[in-house]
Write a protein that holds these residues in place. Structure first.
Motif, PDB file in Angstrom:
ATOM      1  N   ASP A   1      -7.353   3.934   1.277  1.00  0.00           N
ATOM      2  CA  ASP A   1      -7.615   2.523   0.972  1.00  0.00           C
ATOM      3  C   ASP A   1      -6.369   1.664   1.173  1.00  0.00           C
ATOM      4  O   ASP A   1      -6.438   0.557   1.716  1.00  0.00           O
ATOM      5  CB  ASP A   1      -8.107   2.378  -0.471  1.00  0.00           C
ATOM      6  N   ASP A   2      -5.227   2.169   0.723  1.00  0.00           N
ATOM      7  CA  ASP A   2      -3.981   1.416   0.867  1.00  0.00           C
ATOM      8  C   ASP A   2      -3.645   1.200   2.345  1.00  0.00           C
ATOM      9  O   ASP A   2      -3.228   0.100   2.742  1.00  0.00           O
ATOM     10  CB  ASP A   2      -2.832   2.143   0.174  1.00  0.00           C
ATOM     11  N   ALA A   3      -3.823   2.245   3.147  1.00  0.00           N
ATOM     12  CA  ALA A   3      -3.525   2.139   4.570  1.00  0.00           C
ATOM     13  C   ALA A   3      -4.478   1.161   5.253  1.00  0.00           C
ATOM     14  O   ALA A   3      -4.076   0.379   6.121  1.00  0.00           O
ATOM     15  CB  ALA A   3      -3.616   3.511   5.232  1.00  0.00           C
TER      16      ALA A   3
ATOM     17  N   HIS B   1      -2.206  -6.820   8.391  1.00  0.00           N
ATOM     18  CA  HIS B   1      -1.572  -6.968   9.713  1.00  0.00           C
ATOM     19  C   HIS B   1      -2.468  -7.805  10.631  1.00  0.00           C
ATOM     20  O   HIS B   1      -1.994  -8.748  11.285  1.00  0.00           O
ATOM     21  CB  HIS B   1      -1.325  -5.591  10.320  1.00  0.00           C
ATOM     22  N   ASN B   2      -3.758  -7.474  10.672  1.00  0.00           N
ATOM     23  CA  ASN B   2      -4.683  -8.229  11.520  1.00  0.00           C
ATOM     24  C   ASN B   2      -4.747  -9.689  11.097  1.00  0.00           C
ATOM     25  O   ASN B   2      -4.731 -10.604  11.934  1.00  0.00           O
ATOM     26  CB  ASN B   2      -6.086  -7.611  11.443  1.00  0.00           C
ATOM     27  N   ALA B   3      -4.824  -9.920   9.788  1.00  0.00           N
ATOM     28  CA  ALA B   3      -4.924 -11.290   9.278  1.00  0.00           C
ATOM     29  C   ALA B   3      -3.674 -12.094   9.609  1.00  0.00           C
ATOM     30  O   ALA B   3      -3.752 -13.273   9.978  1.00  0.00           O
ATOM     31  CB  ALA B   3      -5.157 -11.261   7.773  1.00  0.00           C
ATOM     32  N   GLN B   4      -2.523 -11.471   9.485  1.00  0.00           N
ATOM     33  CA  GLN B   4      -1.276 -12.165   9.811  1.00  0.00           C
ATOM     34  C   GLN B   4      -1.195 -12.483  11.295  1.00  0.00           C
ATOM     35  O   GLN B   4      -0.674 -13.546  11.677  1.00  0.00           O
ATOM     36  CB  GLN B   4      -0.089 -11.303   9.377  1.00  0.00           C
TER      37      GLN B   4
ATOM     38  N   PHE C   1     -10.881  -6.504   4.639  1.00  0.00           N
ATOM     39  CA  PHE C   1     -10.883  -5.259   3.878  1.00  0.00           C
ATOM     40  C   PHE C   1     -12.296  -4.951   3.386  1.00  0.00           C
ATOM     41  O   PHE C   1     -12.784  -3.818   3.491  1.00  0.00           O
ATOM     42  CB  PHE C   1      -9.918  -5.384   2.693  1.00  0.00           C
ATOM     43  N   ALA C   2     -12.990  -5.976   2.853  1.00  0.00           N
ATOM     44  CA  ALA C   2     -14.365  -5.785   2.389  1.00  0.00           C
ATOM     45  C   ALA C   2     -15.297  -5.442   3.544  1.00  0.00           C
ATOM     46  O   ALA C   2     -16.217  -4.626   3.399  1.00  0.00           O
ATOM     47  CB  ALA C   2     -14.854  -7.040   1.673  1.00  0.00           C
ATOM     48  N   SER C   3     -15.040  -6.031   4.699  1.00  0.00           N
ATOM     49  CA  SER C   3     -15.912  -5.837   5.859  1.00  0.00           C
ATOM     50  C   SER C   3     -15.728  -4.479   6.519  1.00  0.00           C
ATOM     51  O   SER C   3     -16.563  -4.081   7.348  1.00  0.00           O
ATOM     52  CB  SER C   3     -15.661  -6.945   6.897  1.00  0.00           C
TER      53      SER C   3
END
Length: 219
Positions: free
Chosen positions: A150-152, A159-162, A184-186
């Motif tokens: 989950d953390d990874a 990273h994707n969002a940034q 993350f939810a998706s």
């Protein structure tokens, strides 16, 4: 008089070939172990599967499995990491990064995210559910692995969002952290489990749903 030997003569190509061949055989053996372990874990469950069974199915010794993977938790970790590569020639994360760098249409980028999510989820969700079940049964190693997974995944989504925020694609009022939460939810195994495994959605339908969900919440 015997012929002189040139001490600087390079190693023969045969040795290089043999070394490369050994590496290829070792990698093929590793992949076989992972494939047989995946089949047995998903067929019998984590607790009921033994290293001896995996070794026998893969045609190797139990000692070699322990040496290369350190036991069942290490095998599951390796299978999960392998699943994250996806089914394409290039690893899924590499294709995702390339899309983020080159795709100019935000909607097309979300479509690519959706397709990659579907592709990877098809492979990785059964393993995450296996880890979750083993963790729920009280296996401390699997509980640690579940948290690690989950953390990874969250770090990857951040990273994707940034990346999309830096390109000016992200909706202005959203922070990268908020966007990461949506992504993350998706990408949660539970979502794929609900829609595909329980409700019978196709992988294509699921990928389209993820793409539209991301577009509606991020753009």
């Amino acid at each position: 008089m015997p012929p002189r030997v040139n001490a600087s003569t390079p190693a023969t190509p045969k040795r290089t070939y043999n070394s490369r061949r050994r590496q290829q055989l070792a990698e093929q053996s590793r992949l076989t172990v992972l494939a047989r372990a995946r089949e047995l874990f998903l067929g019998k469950g984590f607790g009921a599967t033994t290293i001896a069974e995996i070794a026998r199915a893969a045609g190797v010794s139990p000692e070699s499995v322990y040496k290369n993977f350190g036991g069942k938790p290490g095998l599951v970790r390796a299978i999960q990491e392998q699943s994250l590569l996806g089914a394409g020639v290039l690893p899924a994360q590499q294709r995702s990064d390339l899309a983020q760098l080159t795709t100019t249409d935000p909607l097309v980028l979300m479509e690519q995210f959706g397709r990659l999510n579907s592709e990877v989820s098809t492979l990785v969700t059964p393993i995450v559910l296996l880890i979750r079940e083993a963790a729920a049964s009280g296996d401390a190693d699997m509980a640690d692995l579940l948290q690690e997974v989950d953390d990874a995944r969250y770090r990857r989504m951040l990273h994707n969002a940034q990346q999309i925020a830096a390109r000016g694609i992200l909706r202005p009022e959203l922070s990268a952290q908020e966007a990461a939460d949506v992504m993350f939810a998706s990408t949660a195994a539970e979502l794929y489990e609900t829609l595909v495994l329980k409700r019978g959605w196709s992988a294509d339908r699921y990928g389209t749903f993820i793409a539209r969900t991301l577009a509606a919440n991020l753009l």
